[in-house]
Write a protein that holds these residues in place. Sequence first.
Motif, mmCIF file in Angstrom:
data_model
loop_
_atom_site.group_PDB
_atom_site.id
_atom_site.type_symbol
_atom_site.label_atom_id
_atom_site.label_comp_id
_atom_site.label_asym_id
_atom_site.label_seq_id
_atom_site.Cartn_x
_atom_site.Cartn_y
_atom_site.Cartn_z
ATOM 1 N N SER A 113 0.911 -1.565 0.026
ATOM 2 C CA SER A 113 -0.384 0.206 0.074
ATOM 3 C C SER A 113 0.836 1.200 -0.025
ATOM 4 C CB SER A 113 -0.823 -0.303 1.523
ATOM 5 O OG SER A 113 -1.660 0.611 1.704
ATOM 6 N N TRP A 117 0.814 3.929 -2.755
ATOM 7 C CA TRP A 117 0.703 5.750 -2.851
ATOM 8 C C TRP A 117 1.455 6.274 -3.084
ATOM 9 C CZ3 TRP A 117 -3.513 8.028 -0.896
ATOM 10 C CH2 TRP A 117 -4.699 7.804 -0.338
ATOM 11 N N SER A 134 -6.811 0.477 -0.017
ATOM 12 C CA SER A 134 -4.857 1.028 0.621
ATOM 13 C C SER A 134 -5.650 0.183 1.756
ATOM 14 C CB SER A 134 -4.923 2.033 0.517
ATOM 15 O OG SER A 134 -4.317 2.426 1.982
ATOM 16 N N PRO A 138 0.194 3.286 4.986
ATOM 17 C CA PRO A 138 -0.486 4.510 5.136
ATOM 18 C C PRO A 138 0.874 5.403 3.739
ATOM 19 C CG PRO A 138 1.330 4.385 6.448
ATOM 20 C CD PRO A 138 0.878 3.640 6.205
ATOM 21 N N GLU A 248 -9.505 3.832 2.098
ATOM 22 C CA GLU A 248 -8.633 3.053 3.626
ATOM 23 C C GLU A 248 -9.237 2.856 4.260
ATOM 24 O OE1 GLU A 248 -5.196 7.359 4.560
ATOM 25 O OE2 GLU A 248 -7.615 6.664 5.106
ATOM 26 N N VAL A 250 -9.021 1.115 7.170
ATOM 27 C CA VAL A 250 -8.169 1.181 8.271
ATOM 28 C C VAL A 250 -9.234 0.157 10.354
ATOM 29 C CG1 VAL A 250 -8.363 3.039 10.098
ATOM 30 C CG2 VAL A 250 -8.703 3.909 8.485
ATOM 31 N N PHE A 262 -4.602 8.002 9.884
ATOM 32 C CA PHE A 262 -5.283 8.024 8.453
ATOM 33 C C PHE A 262 -5.822 9.622 8.634
ATOM 34 C CE2 PHE A 262 -3.750 3.784 9.295
ATOM 35 C CZ PHE A 262 -3.205 3.548 7.886
ATOM 36 N N THR A 265 -6.296 12.069 5.610
ATOM 37 C CA THR A 265 -5.896 11.593 3.876
ATOM 38 C C THR A 265 -6.283 12.686 2.823
ATOM 39 O OG1 THR A 265 -5.116 9.656 5.109
ATOM 40 C CG2 THR A 265 -6.227 9.915 2.315
ATOM 41 N N ARG A 274 -13.516 5.426 3.192
ATOM 42 C CA ARG A 274 -12.889 5.126 4.294
ATOM 43 C C ARG A 274 -14.152 4.069 5.307
ATOM 44 N NH1 ARG A 274 -9.524 8.480 9.021
ATOM 45 N NH2 ARG A 274 -9.812 6.542 10.914
#
Length: 595
Positions: A113, A117, A134, A138, A248, A250, A262, A265, A274
């Motif tokens: 990931s 990015w 992702s 990060p 994302e 998380v 995060f 972002t 997310r």
Amino acid sequence: MVDWRKSSVTNGGVHLAVFEVAGSAEPGVADPRPTVLLIHGWPDTHHLWTHVAPVLAEDFRVVAYDSRGFGESDRPDGDDAYRLSVLADDLFAVAEAVSPDGPVHIVAHDWGSVQAWEAVTRPGAEQRIGSFVSVSGPNLDYLADWARDNLSRPTPRKLGRALAQASSSSYTVFFQLPVLPKMFFSVAGTPAVWREFLHRVEGTPRENVVVADTLGDDMISGLRLYRANIRQKLRNPESRPTAVPVLEVVNERDIALRPAIFADTYRHAQRLWRRNTPTGHWLPYTRPGYLADVAREFIATHSTGSRTGTSGRMDRARVFSRPNPLSGKLAVVTGAGSGIGRATARALAERGCELVLADIDTAAVEETAQESKAAGASASPYELDVSDTAAVTDFADVVRARHGVPDIVVNNAGIGLAGGALDATDEQIDRLLDVNLRGVVSGSRAFGRQMVERGVGGHIVNIASAAAFTPQRTLGVYAASKAGVLLFSESLRAELAEHRIGVTAICPGIVDTAIVANTPIAGLDATHEAAERDRLAGWYRRRGFTPDRVADDIVRAIIRDKAVVPVTAEAKIGYRIYRFTPWLSRFAARQKVTR
């Protein structure tokens, strides 16, 4: 096991082993479906995706590759060969080779990931990359900016977050040392040790951890990722925006990455979604089905030619500003037509939840849904009588089919019954227990099963009452129903703890809601009953404790995973009296109150 079809892509003289899930199309025949590119991190290889790839392959063409330094790919010498800019070049080389005529959709984990990015933030990346999921990795530039912001203008909260992440990332300092980590992994880098480690730190089933025979060498070779990138990025971050749609995922129990990192972002990703779940770092091993479903829905939303339709569920995960802990959650609220239920719906809507609202009063719940939509939330109203167990079960099935498994369930629907227990009719008692107790049990069971099956946690809130621990001579049956809710919730919390599902009992005292005006009073004729109800309703109004204040406590209880929450002052006092001096509660219950 996955039937991988192997090939090779070369970038800058480095040969990368590429693997495609076989069976989706005959060799030499183009697969018209969107291409999904899976990228692993440290210390994994393409085998990380053993349980995810087959699920995605039902709808997409699925390709994975071993990053340089891992598995069957080349292992160039020196740290410079492992800089993120070079790894991003590898990604684009593989993407061009496997899907020259269309964009690829990336699902990446850990260092996979991180390098993705780097790729998606290159100018024009959206032409080659259709979407990016992702997981536990990060953007290092964003992370450096986040750390600087928290340390340059420190507050106790910011400093605490920065120190917490520094503690979680302390292993990276060890990984960058010149000799010790190599010696350590030369001894400890075995599949058996690795499986046991993942099982102990986050409960990963040992049999789910599929690793390459090169694991020990991969651990040592992969240390170059840490040496080549971390200090450089922390010293000189170059935060660039991206136009690629990003989801994302998380993991709130990630041993290496705290969710707070995060939070910013959204400042860089123009199209960000997310998903927060109480899961650990190695989600591809622990909950591969969940990850595959989330990725499949996101990819289908951002691709053409997919055979998977979308239901719009991703809308609730869209992020436009700094996310809060409940952003993107799916919440079910019963008894949402008025009072605490309506206030709770409003509070959850304001915090970015998608709402499924139920009430026996269709017009009232539709009005709540309209208010929630005005607050910017997606809200769907349903008619439901919670005393009907079969109806509750059917309702839960409909919610799962149309909206998904809820993250939050608030069993709020309830009715009142005052007067002496000896004066109440059997019908009144049956109705009260069916709604107040059986309705809560049915809702908790139906949705609790779904949460357990999904395997990524959740939260159930059951509305009890201060009457559960403040015995009163004129509320005996009502108190019994609410005491049942309280103890059931405490017991269910223990039962579901291992599944990361929180259960909260909310115990309000005197709150100004419509329940008082609709409460039957046993033992009184119609005239006296109406007069007594009016008197009680007026008293509650003068008390002035409104449902929105209860809703705020409900939201806090969900975020903080509280077990029992007495809400009003009298509830808090009554709770402590009953716990520490129960004789005083019993004495007070005997008194006749005249007003």
